[in-house]
Scaffold this motif. Structure first.
Motif, PDB file in Angstrom:
ATOM      1  N   GLN A  78     -43.818 -19.297  36.204  1.00 42.15           N
ATOM      2  CA  GLN A  78     -45.146 -19.135  36.800  1.00 42.15           C
ATOM      3  C   GLN A  78     -46.254 -19.105  35.755  1.00 42.15           C
ATOM      4  OE1 GLN A  78     -44.661 -16.180  40.526  1.00 42.15           O
ATOM      5  NE2 GLN A  78     -43.967 -15.303  38.610  1.00 42.15           N
ATOM      6  N   PHE A  79     -45.889 -18.857  34.495  1.00 42.22           N
ATOM      7  CA  PHE A  79     -46.896 -18.611  33.469  1.00 42.22           C
ATOM      8  C   PHE A  79     -47.207 -19.845  32.628  1.00 42.22           C
ATOM      9  CE2 PHE A  79     -45.184 -14.585  34.705  1.00 42.22           C
ATOM     10  CZ  PHE A  79     -46.293 -13.753  34.751  1.00 42.22           C
ATOM     11  N   THR A  80     -46.738 -20.999  33.044  1.00 43.65           N
ATOM     12  CA  THR A  80     -47.066 -22.226  32.331  1.00 43.65           C
ATOM     13  C   THR A  80     -46.986 -23.403  33.288  1.00 43.65           C
ATOM     14  OG1 THR A  80     -46.546 -23.581  30.389  1.00 43.65           O
ATOM     15  CG2 THR A  80     -44.683 -22.682  31.622  1.00 43.65           C
ATOM     16  N   ASP A  81     -47.741 -24.444  33.003  1.00 46.37           N
ATOM     17  CA  ASP A  81     -47.674 -25.687  33.774  1.00 46.37           C
ATOM     18  C   ASP A  81     -47.022 -26.745  32.898  1.00 46.37           C
ATOM     19  OD1 ASP A  81     -48.982 -24.774  36.126  1.00 46.37           O
ATOM     20  OD2 ASP A  81     -50.921 -24.944  35.116  1.00 46.37           O
ATOM     21  N   LEU A  82     -45.809 -27.123  33.244  1.00 44.90           N
ATOM     22  CA  LEU A  82     -45.080 -28.116  32.469  1.00 44.90           C
ATOM     23  C   LEU A  82     -45.306 -29.503  33.036  1.00 44.90           C
ATOM     24  CD1 LEU A  82     -41.705 -26.191  32.086  1.00 44.90           C
ATOM     25  CD2 LEU A  82     -43.366 -26.648  30.278  1.00 44.90           C
ATOM     26  N   GLY A  83     -45.451 -30.480  32.135  1.00 40.25           N
ATOM     27  CA  GLY A  83     -45.642 -31.864  32.542  1.00 40.25           C
ATOM     28  C   GLY A  83     -45.298 -32.806  31.405  1.00 40.25           C
ATOM     29  N   PRO A  84     -45.575 -34.097  31.572  1.00 42.85           N
ATOM     30  CA  PRO A  84     -45.223 -35.079  30.543  1.00 42.85           C
ATOM     31  C   PRO A  84     -45.872 -34.834  29.182  1.00 42.85           C
ATOM     32  CG  PRO A  84     -45.692 -36.158  32.621  1.00 42.85           C
ATOM     33  CD  PRO A  84     -46.088 -34.724  32.796  1.00 42.85           C
ATOM     34  N   ASP A  85     -46.971 -34.095  29.148  1.00 41.79           N
ATOM     35  CA  ASP A  85     -47.637 -33.808  27.876  1.00 41.79           C
ATOM     36  C   ASP A  85     -47.132 -32.520  27.227  1.00 41.79           C
ATOM     37  OD1 ASP A  85     -49.232 -36.075  28.117  1.00 41.79           O
ATOM     38  OD2 ASP A  85     -50.792 -35.005  29.223  1.00 41.79           O
ATOM     39  N   SER A  86     -46.177 -31.869  27.856  1.00 43.15           N
ATOM     40  CA  SER A  86     -45.670 -30.593  27.343  1.00 43.15           C
ATOM     41  C   SER A  86     -44.552 -30.818  26.328  1.00 43.15           C
ATOM     42  CB  SER A  86     -45.139 -29.727  28.484  1.00 43.15           C
ATOM     43  OG  SER A  86     -46.131 -29.480  29.457  1.00 43.15           O
ATOM     44  N   LEU A  87     -44.507 -29.938  25.325  1.00 39.51           N
ATOM     45  CA  LEU A  87     -43.410 -29.910  24.367  1.00 39.51           C
ATOM     46  C   LEU A  87     -42.935 -28.464  24.316  1.00 39.51           C
ATOM     47  CD1 LEU A  87     -43.385 -31.580  20.827  1.00 39.51           C
ATOM     48  CD2 LEU A  87     -41.933 -29.673  21.487  1.00 39.51           C
ATOM     49  N   ALA A  88     -41.772 -28.227  24.899  1.00 37.77           N
ATOM     50  CA  ALA A  88     -41.272 -26.867  25.050  1.00 37.77           C
ATOM     51  C   ALA A  88     -40.161 -26.574  24.051  1.00 37.77           C
ATOM     52  CB  ALA A  88     -40.743 -26.657  26.470  1.00 37.77           C
ATOM     53  N   VAL A  89     -40.231 -25.386  23.442  1.00 35.40           N
ATOM     54  CA  VAL A  89     -39.157 -24.894  22.581  1.00 35.40           C
ATOM     55  C   VAL A  89     -38.463 -23.756  23.324  1.00 35.40           C
ATOM     56  CG1 VAL A  89     -38.566 -23.801  20.386  1.00 35.40           C
ATOM     57  CG2 VAL A  89     -40.372 -25.543  20.477  1.00 35.40           C
ATOM     58  N   VAL A  90     -37.142 -23.864  23.447  1.00 30.64           N
ATOM     59  CA  VAL A  90     -36.369 -22.880  24.207  1.00 30.64           C
ATOM     60  C   VAL A  90     -35.311 -22.249  23.298  1.00 30.64           C
ATOM     61  CG1 VAL A  90     -34.979 -22.454  26.255  1.00 30.64           C
ATOM     62  CG2 VAL A  90     -36.706 -24.289  26.281  1.00 30.64           C
ATOM     63  N   PRO A  91     -35.584 -21.071  22.700  1.00 32.39           N
ATOM     64  CA  PRO A  91     -34.523 -20.351  22.003  1.00 32.39           C
ATOM     65  C   PRO A  91     -33.471 -19.876  23.017  1.00 32.39           C
ATOM     66  CG  PRO A  91     -36.688 -19.590  21.289  1.00 32.39           C
ATOM     67  CD  PRO A  91     -36.897 -20.446  22.505  1.00 32.39           C
ATOM     68  N   ALA A  92     -32.244 -19.651  22.560  1.00 29.34           N
ATOM     69  CA  ALA A  92     -31.142 -19.251  23.448  1.00 29.34           C
ATOM     70  C   ALA A  92     -30.995 -20.231  24.603  1.00 29.34           C
ATOM     71  CB  ALA A  92     -31.347 -17.831  23.965  1.00 29.34           C
ATOM     72  N   ALA A  93     -31.062 -21.504  24.278  1.00 27.97           N
ATOM     73  CA  ALA A  93     -31.064 -22.543  25.307  1.00 27.97           C
ATOM     74  C   ALA A  93     -29.710 -22.740  25.962  1.00 27.97           C
ATOM     75  CB  ALA A  93     -31.547 -23.870  24.717  1.00 27.97           C
ATOM     76  N   ALA A  94     -28.652 -22.145  25.412  1.00 27.56           N
ATOM     77  CA  ALA A  94     -27.331 -22.235  26.039  1.00 27.56           C
ATOM     78  C   ALA A  94     -27.063 -21.056  26.959  1.00 27.56           C
ATOM     79  CB  ALA A  94     -26.237 -22.301  24.973  1.00 27.56           C
ATOM     80  N   GLY A  95     -27.981 -20.103  27.019  1.00 31.64           N
ATOM     81  CA  GLY A  95     -27.815 -18.944  27.890  1.00 31.64           C
ATOM     82  C   GLY A  95     -28.131 -19.274  29.333  1.00 31.64           C
ATOM     83  N   GLY A  96     -27.994 -18.283  30.195  1.00 36.05           N
ATOM     84  CA  GLY A  96     -28.235 -18.514  31.612  1.00 36.05           C
ATOM     85  C   GLY A  96     -29.651 -18.958  31.907  1.00 36.05           C
ATOM     86  N   ILE A  97     -30.642 -18.207  31.415  1.00 36.40           N
ATOM     87  CA  ILE A  97     -32.044 -18.575  31.633  1.00 36.40           C
ATOM     88  C   ILE A  97     -32.396 -19.834  30.849  1.00 36.40           C
ATOM     89  CG2 ILE A  97     -34.433 -17.849  31.224  1.00 36.40           C
ATOM     90  CD1 ILE A  97     -33.570 -15.000  31.862  1.00 36.40           C
ATOM     91  N   GLY A  98     -31.954 -19.904  29.590  1.00 35.63           N
ATOM     92  CA  GLY A  98     -32.272 -21.065  28.761  1.00 35.63           C
ATOM     93  C   GLY A  98     -31.795 -22.371  29.371  1.00 35.63           C
ATOM     94  N   THR A  99     -30.593 -22.370  29.938  1.00 37.20           N
ATOM     95  CA  THR A  99     -30.058 -23.564  30.589  1.00 37.20           C
ATOM     96  C   THR A  99     -30.983 -24.045  31.692  1.00 37.20           C
ATOM     97  OG1 THR A  99     -27.755 -23.012  30.101  1.00 37.20           O
ATOM     98  CG2 THR A  99     -28.148 -24.434  32.003  1.00 37.20           C
ATOM     99  N   LEU A 100     -31.460 -23.119  32.515  1.00 31.45           N
ATOM    100  CA  LEU A 100     -32.338 -23.482  33.632  1.00 31.45           C
ATOM    101  C   LEU A 100     -33.724 -23.907  33.148  1.00 31.45           C
ATOM    102  CD1 LEU A 100     -31.359 -20.659  36.163  1.00 31.45           C
ATOM    103  CD2 LEU A 100     -30.506 -23.007  36.060  1.00 31.45           C
TER     104      LEU A 100
END
Length: 326
Positions: free
Chosen positions: A137-159
């Protein structure tokens, strides 16, 4: 029934597999024949005696666990008949009791499980998925977004990786070790990097070729968060929802004034709005999974091996949502 009981606060070995009385549903409640029970990192801290979010400490002995999926097998007074025999998932709220073959909860907490989800996947979405929907809810993701996801293999990170890719964003996923990094890559990240390698920030910068991140989804804290925030473009967002890397007991999130937004708790619920914001987020998560847009990663343990599941969580030896199956 068989259940996992905790008679004294302490290490994982204090979780014992025992036979105990079947719970009885009270007025407005149902009894669920549990097919999957969610395990949360917070459970490990509560097991050791940390005061949790409940208004009163949990009395001992107790059956831990607050996320269950299964089949409704008994109804309490005042509960409508159509729930009987339904495949359901529920977050039990402050009431424990999930690590068991049977669990009771208020009928108003129930969600019917979509046909294309199994019980373990439904448990993942009712807890981990709910939190993910709140974070997004706290960000608007789109084609111009570049997201960094630490713990990306975790439950939340995967999603988060899946959601961001569905939105057209470029995603850098961080994970600990080659096996987890491979999972992140297979999950769709544009770049998967092992954060146990001290040179990982340089590798990310080289891959991006001067591009900067627009958002960092931080559930880790510590040095990983510090380096990840250094990848942000001016005006980027640092969304903080945990600090597992610092230890759940006495660690603190990594926050930068004017840049970081800590979103767990009341702020997340205020953003969701409505008469029941928790249920709103749960419904969103289940809808995303039912539509095939989100597919939770699940690591399953037999119910009797709850202690092993706790040890694996505490040593970062898990991938995705940890679930116990009776």
């Amino acid at each position: 029934m068989h259940a996992i009981r905790l008679h004294a606060f302490g290490p994982a070995e204090n979780l014992t597999y025992e036979q105990t009385e079947d719970p009885r549903p009270g007025p407005g409640q149902v009894r669920i024949a549990v097919r999957a029970a969610g395990v949360h990192l917070l459970d490990t801290a509560l097991r050791e005696g940390m005061r949790g979010p409940a208004p009163e400490p949990t009395p001992l002995p107790t059956i831990p666990g607050r996320e269950v999926a299964g089949v409704v097998e008994a109804l309490g007074e005042g509960v409508a008949g159509p729930w009987l025999g339904k495949r359901v998932v529920a977050h039990l709220g402050f009431a424990p009791g999930g690590y068991a073959e049977l669990a009771v909860t208020d009928a108003e907490r129930l969600h019917e499980i979509p046909e294309n989800l199994d019980f373990a996947e439904a448990v993942a979405m009712i807890g981990t998925g709910r939190t993910t929907m709140g974070i997004l809810q706290f960000t608007d993701l789109g084609p111009d977004s570049l997201a960094v996801v630490p713990a990306a293999a975790g439950g939340i990170g995967t999603l988060l990786v899946q959601y961001a890719k569905n939105a057209g964003a470029t995603v850098v996923g961080l994970a600990g070790g080659p096996e987890k990094t491979a999972r992140v890559q297979a999950n769709g990240a544009d770049l998967a990097v092992d954060y146990t390698d001290p040179s990982w920030p340089a590798k990310v910068r080289a891959h991006l070729g001067g591009a900067k991140a627009t958002v960092v989804f931080d559930g880790v804290g510590g040095d990983v968060a510090r380096e990840a925030v250094g990848l942000l473009a001016p005006g980027g967002s640092h969304i903080v929802f945990g600090w597992s890397g610092e230890g759940i007991h006495d660690g603190e999130p990594y926050l930068v004034e004017g840049l970081s937004e800590q979103v767990l708790g009341p702020l997340m619920l205020q953003k969701a709005g409505g008469p029941n914001p928790v249920r709103t987020l749960e419904s969103r998560a289940l809808t995303e999974a039912a539509a095939g847009r989100l597919a939770p990663a699940v690591q399953r343990f037999p119910l009797r091996e709850a202690a092993a599941a706790h040890r694996a969580l505490e040593t970062r030896g898990t991938t995705g949502k940890v679930v116990l199956e009776p």
